[in-house]
Design a protein around this motif. Structure first.
Motif, PDB file in Angstrom:
ATOM      1  N   UNK A 108       2.414   9.188  -6.529  1.00  0.00           N
ATOM      2  CA  UNK A 108       0.902   8.428  -7.941  1.00  0.00           C
ATOM      3  C   UNK A 108       0.760   6.685  -7.334  1.00  0.00           C
ATOM      4  N   UNK A 109       2.188   5.749  -7.221  1.00  0.00           N
ATOM      5  CA  UNK A 109       2.078   4.751  -7.249  1.00  0.00           C
ATOM      6  C   UNK A 109       1.187   4.278  -5.924  1.00  0.00           C
ATOM      7  N   UNK A 110       2.448   5.414  -4.842  1.00  0.00           N
ATOM      8  CA  UNK A 110       1.907   4.483  -3.644  1.00  0.00           C
ATOM      9  C   UNK A 110       0.434   5.237  -3.040  1.00  0.00           C
ATOM     10  N   UNK A 165       6.727  -3.351  -0.558  1.00  0.00           N
ATOM     11  CA  UNK A 165       7.930  -2.760  -0.293  1.00  0.00           C
ATOM     12  C   UNK A 165       9.147  -1.996  -1.287  1.00  0.00           C
ATOM     13  N   UNK A 166       8.951  -2.214  -2.805  1.00  0.00           N
ATOM     14  CA  UNK A 166       9.429  -1.687  -3.627  1.00  0.00           C
ATOM     15  C   UNK A 166       8.968   0.189  -3.757  1.00  0.00           C
ATOM     16  N   UNK A 167       7.822   0.060  -3.977  1.00  0.00           N
ATOM     17  CA  UNK A 167       7.119   1.755  -4.028  1.00  0.00           C
ATOM     18  C   UNK A 167       7.374   2.111  -2.430  1.00  0.00           C
ATOM     19  N   UNK A 168       7.242   2.079  -1.138  1.00  0.00           N
ATOM     20  CA  UNK A 168       7.690   2.172  -0.165  1.00  0.00           C
ATOM     21  C   UNK A 168       8.863   2.976   0.128  1.00  0.00           C
ATOM     22  N   UNK A 169       9.833   2.053  -0.608  1.00  0.00           N
ATOM     23  CA  UNK A 169      11.390   2.500  -0.598  1.00  0.00           C
ATOM     24  C   UNK A 169      11.573   3.580  -1.011  1.00  0.00           C
ATOM     25  N   UNK A 170      11.150   3.365  -2.773  1.00  0.00           N
ATOM     26  CA  UNK A 170      11.770   4.636  -3.237  1.00  0.00           C
ATOM     27  C   UNK A 170      11.001   5.694  -3.267  1.00  0.00           C
TER      28      UNK A 170
END
Length: 146
Positions: free
Chosen positions: A89-91, A105-110
């Protein structure tokens, strides 16, 4: 509300191309419930009533609850979503509002950690597709029949 063009009539090949993407997306490893959450969340952000009305019944038919659908507009504050759903959902939010800050980057990596490369790529394609459909419906002022 003034009548606008029906792209499916004026440019049927464009709709056929979009349906090709939908055909691909129906074969992905994304669970149907998560696909529908992506579609609904992006449609909420884009204020696409047509797509919201189309996808809410589909989500409910796949065992989504009304409570979670109502909480979707405030998913960050709701305990009803899993870690994976929250990441996706964040993405969805970040890609839908791409001009704000892009996909962090944080959302992508997660998402990469939780989903792996294949499902991450599939989710990105699902987000892109629903955003295209939202623009299709909103720009032509499509109305979903009740």
């Amino acid at each position: 509300m003034s009548k606008r063009i029906d792209i499916s009539t004026v440019q049927p090949k464009a709709v056929q191309a979009m349906m090709g993407v939908e055909s691909y997306l129906s074969t992905t490893d994304i669970p149907v419930s998560l696909r529908e959450l992506i579609k609904l969340r992006a449609s909420m952000i884009n204020k696409c009533a047509y797509c919201i009305q189309m996808h809410a019944p589909v989500a409910l038919a796949h065992n989504e609850t009304e409570q979670r659908l109502l909480a979707l507009s405030a998913w960050e504050e709701s305990p009803l979503f899993s870690e994976t759903e929250r990441a996706v959902l964040a993405m969805t939010d970040e890609i839908t509002k791409i001009s704000d800050h892009g996909l962090s980057d944080e959302t992508y990596q997660r998402c990469l950690t939780l989903l792996g490369e294949n499902v991450l790529a599939q989710c990105i394609m699902q987000i892109i597709a629903i955003n295209a459909w939202n623009r299709f419906a909103v720009s032509t002022k499509m109305v979903h029949e009740a």
